[in-house]
Design an enzyme around this catalytic site. Sequence first.
Site, mmCIF file in Angstrom:
data_model
loop_
_atom_site.group_PDB
_atom_site.id
_atom_site.type_symbol
_atom_site.label_atom_id
_atom_site.label_comp_id
_atom_site.label_asym_id
_atom_site.label_seq_id
_atom_site.Cartn_x
_atom_site.Cartn_y
_atom_site.Cartn_z
ATOM 1 N N GLU A 81 0.851 -1.184 0.000
ATOM 2 C CA GLU A 81 0.000 0.000 0.000
ATOM 3 C C GLU A 81 0.888 1.235 0.000
ATOM 4 O OE1 GLU A 81 -2.033 0.875 3.795
ATOM 5 O OE2 GLU A 81 -1.540 -1.187 4.333
ATOM 6 N N CYS A 113 -3.496 -3.572 4.319
ATOM 7 C CA CYS A 113 -2.590 -4.621 4.814
ATOM 8 C C CYS A 113 -2.924 -6.003 4.272
ATOM 9 C CB CYS A 113 -2.616 -4.679 6.337
ATOM 10 S SG CYS A 113 -2.052 -3.168 7.087
ATOM 11 N N HIS A 236 -2.740 -10.465 12.146
ATOM 12 C CA HIS A 236 -2.187 -9.208 11.643
ATOM 13 C C HIS A 236 -1.833 -8.369 12.882
ATOM 14 C CE1 HIS A 236 -1.636 -5.435 9.693
ATOM 15 N NE2 HIS A 236 -2.708 -4.891 10.228
HETATM 16 P P1 HMG Z 1 -4.467 6.049 21.541
HETATM 17 O O1 HMG Z 1 -5.616 6.929 21.560
HETATM 18 O O2 HMG Z 1 -3.145 6.679 21.597
HETATM 19 O O3 HMG Z 1 -4.367 5.046 22.704
HETATM 20 O O4 HMG Z 1 -4.652 5.156 20.213
HETATM 21 P P2 HMG Z 1 -5.417 4.558 23.803
HETATM 22 O O5 HMG Z 1 -5.797 5.700 24.661
HETATM 23 O O6 HMG Z 1 -6.506 3.729 23.146
HETATM 24 O O7 HMG Z 1 -4.418 3.624 24.612
HETATM 25 C C1 HMG Z 1 -3.868 2.500 24.023
HETATM 26 C C2 HMG Z 1 -3.696 1.458 25.122
HETATM 27 O O8 HMG Z 1 -2.674 1.905 26.029
HETATM 28 C C3 HMG Z 1 -4.949 1.241 25.964
HETATM 29 O O9 HMG Z 1 -5.027 -0.136 26.259
HETATM 30 C C4 HMG Z 1 -4.656 2.055 27.241
HETATM 31 O O10 HMG Z 1 -5.345 1.578 28.369
HETATM 32 C C5 HMG Z 1 -3.157 1.815 27.363
HETATM 33 P P3 HMG Z 1 -6.356 -0.977 25.866
HETATM 34 O O11 HMG Z 1 -7.485 -0.310 26.545
HETATM 35 O O12 HMG Z 1 -6.486 -0.836 24.349
HETATM 36 O O13 HMG Z 1 -6.065 -2.345 26.320
HETATM 37 N N1 HMG Z 1 -2.472 2.849 28.161
HETATM 38 C C6 HMG Z 1 -1.495 2.559 29.039
HETATM 39 N N2 HMG Z 1 -0.942 1.380 29.417
HETATM 40 C C7 HMG Z 1 0.049 1.429 30.354
HETATM 41 N N3 HMG Z 1 0.496 2.602 30.917
HETATM 42 C C8 HMG Z 1 -0.031 3.784 30.572
HETATM 43 C C9 HMG Z 1 -1.076 3.799 29.582
HETATM 44 N N4 HMG Z 1 -1.808 4.776 29.005
HETATM 45 C C10 HMG Z 1 -2.664 4.181 28.137
HETATM 46 N N5 HMG Z 1 0.415 4.911 31.118
HETATM 47 C C11 HMG Z 1 -4.437 3.530 18.515
HETATM 48 C C12 HMG Z 1 -4.235 3.832 20.004
HETATM 49 C C13 HMG Z 1 -4.069 2.084 18.249
HETATM 50 C C14 HMG Z 1 -5.911 3.736 18.143
HETATM 51 C C15 HMG Z 1 -3.532 4.483 17.696
HETATM 52 O O14 HMG Z 1 -2.192 4.195 17.967
HETATM 53 C C16 HMG Z 1 -3.771 4.385 16.199
HETATM 54 O O15 HMG Z 1 -4.657 5.056 15.667
HETATM 55 N N6 HMG Z 1 -2.956 3.554 15.460
HETATM 56 C C17 HMG Z 1 -3.108 3.372 14.028
HETATM 57 C C18 HMG Z 1 -4.324 2.524 13.685
HETATM 58 C C19 HMG Z 1 -4.175 1.084 14.066
HETATM 59 O O16 HMG Z 1 -3.089 0.555 14.245
HETATM 60 N N7 HMG Z 1 -5.331 0.366 14.138
HETATM 61 C C20 HMG Z 1 -5.333 -1.058 14.425
HETATM 62 C C21 HMG Z 1 -6.492 -1.791 13.768
HETATM 63 S S1 HMG Z 1 -6.642 -1.402 12.020
HETATM 64 C C22 HMG Z 1 -5.370 -2.304 11.265
HETATM 65 O O17 HMG Z 1 -4.767 -3.147 11.877
HETATM 66 C C23 HMG Z 1 -5.062 -1.958 9.840
HETATM 67 C C24 HMG Z 1 -3.769 -1.203 9.652
HETATM 68 O O18 HMG Z 1 -2.673 -2.066 9.821
HETATM 69 C C25 HMG Z 1 -3.748 -0.535 8.264
HETATM 70 C C26 HMG Z 1 -3.964 -1.401 7.033
HETATM 71 O O19 HMG Z 1 -4.786 -2.304 6.971
HETATM 72 O O20 HMG Z 1 -3.315 -1.061 6.036
HETATM 73 C C27 HMG Z 1 -3.620 -0.062 10.641
#
Ligand code: HMG
Length: 394
Positions: A81, A113, A236
Amino acid sequence: MRVGIDAVAVAVPESYLELADLARARSVPEAKYLEGLGVQRMSIAGPHEDPVALAANAARRLFATSGAEASRIGLCVVGTETGVDHSKPIAAFLHRLLGLPQRCRVYETKHACFGGTAGVLTAVDWIASGSARGKSALVVCTDIARYELGSAGEPTQGAGGVALLLSESPRLLELEPGASGSFSRDVDDFWRPLHRKEALVDGQLSVQCYLDALAGAYAAFREVAPGAQLSRRCYHVPYGKMARKAHRHVLALEGRSEAEADASFAQEVAPSLRLPAQVGNIYTGSLWLSLASLLEAEAATLEGQRIGLFSYGSGCAAEFFAGTVARGAGAFARSLRLSEPLERRRRLTVTEYEAIRRGDADADARPAESGRYGSVAYLGTRDDKRQYQAAVAR
Ligand code: HMG
């Protein structure tokens, strides 16, 4: 007829960023990245490491470590991609850089992906149908994952290539043509408009879409393979925590509790997350990096056992399928030295990483310079044609 993955190789950029360093620079608690997301390092592609170079280096390593010959390839599919041209596929660049035969079908696939898995499943059907006539297929997944600096997606970047050789005498993993569950629908969870280098994402929606697609694909898989016992599961891996969420979700569909899922996680999933935690999200190659990680850790003990594979591409398309680890895979996987490329990487400072990212904007129009690189390298363009340096022996 048997068909499946005969060999695999990984290529990563020469530099990486420690997520702990990024957390400090972004004033985020280190634990959020390391434990909350389950990532430790992410590979950062430098100016000479474009998706073509990463793909060529993965495929060259595949030939060197597996003993496979370019002259035996009848199909070359590149899943990406991070295409470098609206028309010319990365597979065409590979045709020259790898010395593939003229009697070879080459093209590129795209579905976020899922693009690499689409190539693998097509190659499996091509071989199983008899169209291959004894030839092998080369599928190369190559991507550079970029989000805006400072955005929530930033700690989930990465870069790398995974090359897979598919044949009718698979030395690693025998796949089962047709025994696979698909799921697709039109969603705006993650996308990258034509004018942008960085992806746009609705992060929390993307997590939910991934889980919904997993449920759909898994239900479809169970209809065609109701009794299949899975000893390991590779998902994935956009970041390690997503695989943990996926495992809980899929086990819940089997009627098992969250506590049971967490108890089985260390055995059934964790070995496949070691390499992804060091490299980050490599999009099309992500599932296959997790398989490489599992085979490196455990192929010897898993011979004869079936493992589940889940591929997700935003937008979205997903597939759940399975493969059986081949007899002799343990010794062969060891000989492939799968994680060796990660041992030679250099740690970047956050300032160096940000400078690389600023340079990305003009990379596709940079005038070509000469260079002497130890692996295939992107040199820039001449008359809007991309130029590459084939590897120079050092
Ligand atoms: P965010 O808003 O930064 O994080 O976004 P959050 O607030 O959801 O926190 C993440 C986790 O950290 C949570 O755990 C928190 O509790 C924890 P969970 O509730 O999920 O178990 N946390 C802590 N843990 C320990 N100590 C602390 C602490 N603070 C918080 N102090 C998000 C996270 C993944 C959404 C963001 O990074 C993002 O947008 N990433 C890109 C999108 C992505 O990877 N999506 C995954 C699914 S889609 C996919 O896989 C396709 C993709 O590969 C693309 C394709 O297909 O081409 C992306």
